[in-house]
Write an enzyme that holds these catalytic residues in place. Structure first.
Site, mmCIF file in Angstrom:
data_model
loop_
_atom_site.group_PDB
_atom_site.id
_atom_site.type_symbol
_atom_site.label_atom_id
_atom_site.label_comp_id
_atom_site.label_asym_id
_atom_site.label_seq_id
_atom_site.Cartn_x
_atom_site.Cartn_y
_atom_site.Cartn_z
ATOM 1 N N TRP A 10 0.812 -1.230 0.000
ATOM 2 C CA TRP A 10 0.000 0.000 0.000
ATOM 3 C C TRP A 10 0.837 1.268 0.000
ATOM 4 C CZ3 TRP A 10 -4.416 -0.767 4.156
ATOM 5 C CH2 TRP A 10 -5.186 -1.885 3.816
ATOM 6 N N LYS A 11 2.114 1.125 0.326
ATOM 7 C CA LYS A 11 2.988 2.299 0.481
ATOM 8 C C LYS A 11 2.352 3.268 1.483
ATOM 9 C CE LYS A 11 4.652 1.267 -4.085
ATOM 10 N NZ LYS A 11 5.223 1.702 -5.353
ATOM 11 N N HIS A 94 12.943 -2.280 -0.860
ATOM 12 C CA HIS A 94 12.129 -1.735 -1.960
ATOM 13 C C HIS A 94 12.891 -0.581 -2.615
ATOM 14 C CE1 HIS A 94 8.922 0.309 -4.103
ATOM 15 N NE2 HIS A 94 8.258 -0.830 -4.051
ATOM 16 N N GLU A 96 12.008 2.230 -3.541
ATOM 17 C CA GLU A 96 11.745 3.563 -2.963
ATOM 18 C C GLU A 96 12.575 3.763 -1.697
ATOM 19 O OE1 GLU A 96 7.467 3.153 -2.968
ATOM 20 O OE2 GLU A 96 7.528 3.232 -5.156
ATOM 21 N N GLU A 166 11.556 -6.318 -9.257
ATOM 22 C CA GLU A 166 10.785 -5.125 -9.597
ATOM 23 C C GLU A 166 11.643 -4.154 -10.402
ATOM 24 O OE1 GLU A 166 7.244 -4.500 -6.751
ATOM 25 O OE2 GLU A 166 8.968 -3.467 -5.911
ATOM 26 N N GLY A 172 4.858 1.969 -10.701
ATOM 27 C CA GLY A 172 3.986 3.131 -10.657
ATOM 28 C C GLY A 172 3.911 3.898 -11.971
ATOM 29 N N GLY A 233 1.517 -2.693 -6.213
ATOM 30 C CA GLY A 233 1.412 -1.386 -5.567
ATOM 31 C C GLY A 233 0.040 -0.781 -5.808
HETATM 32 P P1 PGA Z 1 3.093 -0.585 -8.736
HETATM 33 O O1 PGA Z 1 4.106 -0.732 -7.481
HETATM 34 O O2 PGA Z 1 2.292 -1.858 -8.808
HETATM 35 O O3 PGA Z 1 2.236 0.606 -8.383
HETATM 36 O O4 PGA Z 1 3.916 -0.371 -9.941
HETATM 37 C C1 PGA Z 1 4.780 -1.941 -7.258
HETATM 38 C C2 PGA Z 1 5.696 -1.790 -6.063
HETATM 39 O O5 PGA Z 1 6.265 -0.722 -5.857
HETATM 40 O O6 PGA Z 1 5.882 -2.752 -5.303
#
Ligand code: PGA
Length: 248
Positions: A10-11, A94, A96, A166, A172, A233
């Protein structure tokens, strides 16, 4: 046979009211029985969400944790704290966390070791940038990430770890790696595990794909031989789309 694992990341999204509704719907409408479902919600909501899923097969993941047991680490959360509230999985490394918060492979390695020691299953994220892909360095980058992050991990511990491939350019952005390209890197990662831990372990380790997984591409991606599920995500924030992926 590897059980596919679909995890929603969900971030930093949702509020408690929406989160509760979303998880209640997932719990009651996830019909597929041969898939492991994990909801990685913001840590602050885990206790509440855990109560909702307690009598179901939905598992709970955190999105990060610190490597130390305790101490002067303002704002951080330890493995023991996650265990106190019944977390099953933790996303580590991750992109991010790596790009925005400066986490290195060495930091991720310390976190993986701590999670294993505390019996929380890590979901280790790896993946290349667009520039690295265009320069033909995808395999090198992923190899370095996998081997550095798993440095010192035993074969037995390896079985507790899920890897999520990923590609950063697909997160995203709405751009997904083609299922063939995704499977190519996932197979490459399985080959690395084979080389370092042997066939028995590499056959058993689950490797997910993540990066713009949506209901319309989930089946194709998940049908690839080496891909054992998805880290989702954006599409995990909406019950209909997450359920469509889970029930693929
Ligand atoms: P996303 O994110 O499905 O929105 O591309 C995936 C993630 O960051 O794990």
């Amino acid at each position: 046979m590897r059980t596919p694992i679909i995890a929603g990341n969900w971030k930093m999204n949702m509020n408690l009211e929406n989160a509760t509704k979303l998880v209640e719907k997932i719990k009651s409408e996830a019909t597929k029985t041969d898939v492991e479902i994990v909801v990685c919600c913001p840590s602050i909501y885990i206790s509440e969400i855990k109560k909702i899923v307690a009598d179901s097969k939905v598992k709970i993941g955190a999105q990060n944790m610190h490597w130390a047991d305790s101490g002067a680490f303002t704002g951080e959360i330890s493995a023991d704290m996650l265990n106190d509230i019944g977390v099953d999985y933790v996303i580590l490394g991750h992109s991010e966390r790596r790009q925005i918060f400066g986490e290195t492979n060495e930091v991720v390695n310390k976190k993986i070791k701590k999670a294993i020691k505390k019996k929380i299953k890590p979901i280790l994220c790896v993946g290349e940038t667009l520039e690295e892909r265009e320069e033909g360095r995808t395999h090198d980058v992923v190899k370095k990430q996998v081997e550095s992050c798993l440095n010192g991990i035993s074969a037995e511990d390896m079985l507790e770890i899920v890897i999520a491939y990923e590609p950063i350019w697909a997160i995203g952005t709405g751009k997904t790696a083609s299922s063939k390209d995704a499977n190519d890197v996932v197979s490459f990662i399985r080959g690395l595990i084979d080389k370092n831990y042997g066939e028995k372990v590499s056959d058993a380790v689950r490797i997910q794909y993540g990066g713009s997984v949506k209901p319309n591409n989930a089946t194709e991606i998940m049908n690839e031989y080496d891909i054992d599920g998805a880290l989702v995500g954006g599409a995990s924030l909406d019950a209909e789309s997450f359920l469509a992926i889970v029930n693929f």
